[in-house]
Write an enzyme that holds these catalytic residues in place. Structure first.
Site, PDB file in Angstrom:
ATOM      1  N   THR A  50       1.936   8.838  -9.226  1.00  0.00           N
ATOM      2  CA  THR A  50       1.624  10.199  -9.745  1.00  0.00           C
ATOM      3  C   THR A  50       1.500  11.471  -8.742  1.00  0.00           C
ATOM      4  O   THR A  50       1.841  12.507  -8.837  1.00  0.00           O
ATOM      5  CB  THR A  50       0.349  10.175 -10.571  1.00  0.00           C
ATOM      6  OG1 THR A  50       0.392   8.961 -11.235  1.00  0.00           O
ATOM      7  CG2 THR A  50       0.042  11.461 -11.215  1.00  0.00           C
ATOM      8  N   TYR A 141       0.417  -2.988  -4.921  1.00  0.00           N
ATOM      9  CA  TYR A 141       0.981  -2.200  -6.108  1.00  0.00           C
ATOM     10  C   TYR A 141       1.970  -2.733  -6.501  1.00  0.00           C
ATOM     11  O   TYR A 141       3.252  -3.018  -6.126  1.00  0.00           O
ATOM     12  CB  TYR A 141       1.249  -1.060  -5.503  1.00  0.00           C
ATOM     13  CG  TYR A 141       1.351   0.115  -6.514  1.00  0.00           C
ATOM     14  CD1 TYR A 141       1.377   0.161  -7.827  1.00  0.00           C
ATOM     15  CD2 TYR A 141       1.962   1.336  -6.009  1.00  0.00           C
ATOM     16  CE1 TYR A 141       1.718   0.971  -8.744  1.00  0.00           C
ATOM     17  CE2 TYR A 141       2.322   2.563  -6.842  1.00  0.00           C
ATOM     18  CZ  TYR A 141       1.993   2.441  -8.111  1.00  0.00           C
ATOM     19  OH  TYR A 141       2.238   3.304  -9.269  1.00  0.00           O
ATOM     20  N   LYS A 171      -2.891  -3.492  -8.143  1.00  0.00           N
ATOM     21  CA  LYS A 171      -2.899  -2.572  -9.295  1.00  0.00           C
ATOM     22  C   LYS A 171      -1.678  -2.940 -10.155  1.00  0.00           C
ATOM     23  O   LYS A 171      -0.578  -3.002  -9.424  1.00  0.00           O
ATOM     24  CB  LYS A 171      -2.491  -0.989  -8.774  1.00  0.00           C
ATOM     25  CG  LYS A 171      -2.312   0.019  -9.764  1.00  0.00           C
ATOM     26  CD  LYS A 171      -2.088   1.170  -9.652  1.00  0.00           C
ATOM     27  CE  LYS A 171      -1.558   2.122 -10.890  1.00  0.00           C
ATOM     28  NZ  LYS A 171      -1.051   3.411 -10.460  1.00  0.00           N
ATOM     29  N   ILE A 210      -6.591   1.737 -12.980  1.00  0.00           N
ATOM     30  CA  ILE A 210      -5.960   2.880 -11.913  1.00  0.00           C
ATOM     31  C   ILE A 210      -5.001   3.503 -12.931  1.00  0.00           C
ATOM     32  O   ILE A 210      -3.795   3.153 -13.011  1.00  0.00           O
ATOM     33  CB  ILE A 210      -5.330   2.508 -10.927  1.00  0.00           C
ATOM     34  CG1 ILE A 210      -6.513   1.607 -10.111  1.00  0.00           C
ATOM     35  CG2 ILE A 210      -4.939   3.593  -9.875  1.00  0.00           C
ATOM     36  CD1 ILE A 210      -5.980   1.120  -8.764  1.00  0.00           C
TER      37      ILE A 210
END
Length: 297
Positions: A50, A141, A171, A210
């Site tokens: 993001t 991630y 995540k 998250i």
């Protein structure tokens, strides 16, 4: 991190404001970050997807990290330090450690596809070894739709065995909660990317979430996480569903610009482009309908 210092709860994957000259806008970033923390976010994940980190230079990412560490509580900042180049990932992770940030979130090396587990393990072993002096907690991630390199459960187990307890969690942006549960069941801190999982997180399955859309629903997510407010979570989930029905990052930034009453927050780095005006207005109108009021929430 152990005990009370472990990252937990609602973590917004914060967008990065940019100037018209394509530089991170530090002042606007700090203003937005402060607002999100004040409105209930337990921590922030900066320089992630993001945050458009893979479109930024190393110098830009390091400058933003340094500014955030100076202006914001460092124990509430997780930073994306993944890169296709292992030396870049080492440099970014070392910088995060030198600044005392709470965690480094690393994509796998994402350019070469179909690499074997040994290659991924070698990459992360190098990052861990070359940043051992800083000892920043490391997080994986998992975003196979973009990285093309999944952290399947056996690979996660192998990485944990190789790196040890410094490898603190993962995540999961795959959207596959069955995968999240499998990895979390091995006593690993897992953060799904959808705030809809917060009730399950409250029960102890996950460490929190998250989420990109937590930027737009921080108070609602906090109410769900801290108080078990099912109504607040339903509204937050409706916000996520609507925003995710279009281009996610342009949509997030369009709404943040409205929230902050500042159109500069909507600027994106190429190759991403802003929502067309009509689409942006429709998104804002729909969210106001969900909220039953203005976007100044």
């Amino acid at each position: 991190m152990t005990g009370k210092n472990r990252l937990r709860g609602v973590i917004a994957a914060i967008p990065t404001p940019f100037t018209k000259t394509l530089e991170p806008d530090i002042d606007r970033f700090v203003s937005l970050a402060g607002r999100l923390l004040d409105e209930g976010c337990d921590a922030l994940n900066m320089c992630g997807t993001t945050g458009e980190a893979t479109s930024m230079s190393l110098a830009q990412r390091k400058a933003l990290m340094s500014a955030a560490a100076k202006a914001l509580p460092r124990d509430r900042l997780m930073v994306g330090t993944g890169a296709a180049s292992v030396t870049d990932a080492i440099e970014l992770t070392r910088h995060a450690g030198e600044l005392g940030l709470a965690g480094a979130l690393l994509l796998p090396p994402f350019y070469y596809k179909n690499v074997g587990d040994d290659g991924v393990i070698a990459y992360f072993s190098a990052v861990a070894q070359m940043t051992a002096a800083q000892a920043t907690p490391l997080y994986l991630y998992h975003f196979p739709a973009l990285s093309g390199v999944p952290f399947h459960p056996a690979l996660v187990a192998a990485l944990r065995e190789r790196i040890g307890p410094r490898l603190s969690g993962l995540k999961d942006s795959s959207g596959d909660l069955a995968y999240s549960r499998t990895v979390a069941a091995a006593d690993f801190d897992v953060f799904p990317s959808d705030e809809g999982s917060l009730m399950e997180a409250r029960s102890g399955t996950f460490a929190g979430c998250i989420s990109a859309t937590a930027n737009l629903s921080s108070r609602l997510c906090a109410a769900a996480w801290r108080d078990g407010d099912a109504g607040a979570l339903a509204t937050a989930s409706a916000i996520r569903k609507r925003v995710a029905s279009g281009p996610l990052i342009p949509g997030i930034k369009a709404v943040v610009a409205e929230m902050m009453a500042d159109p500069s927050y909507a600027l994106l780095l190429p190759p991403l482009t802003a929502l067309p005006a009509a689409e942006s207005e429709k998104l804002k109108h729909d969210l106001e309908g969900i909220l039953g009021g203005s976007l100044g929430f």
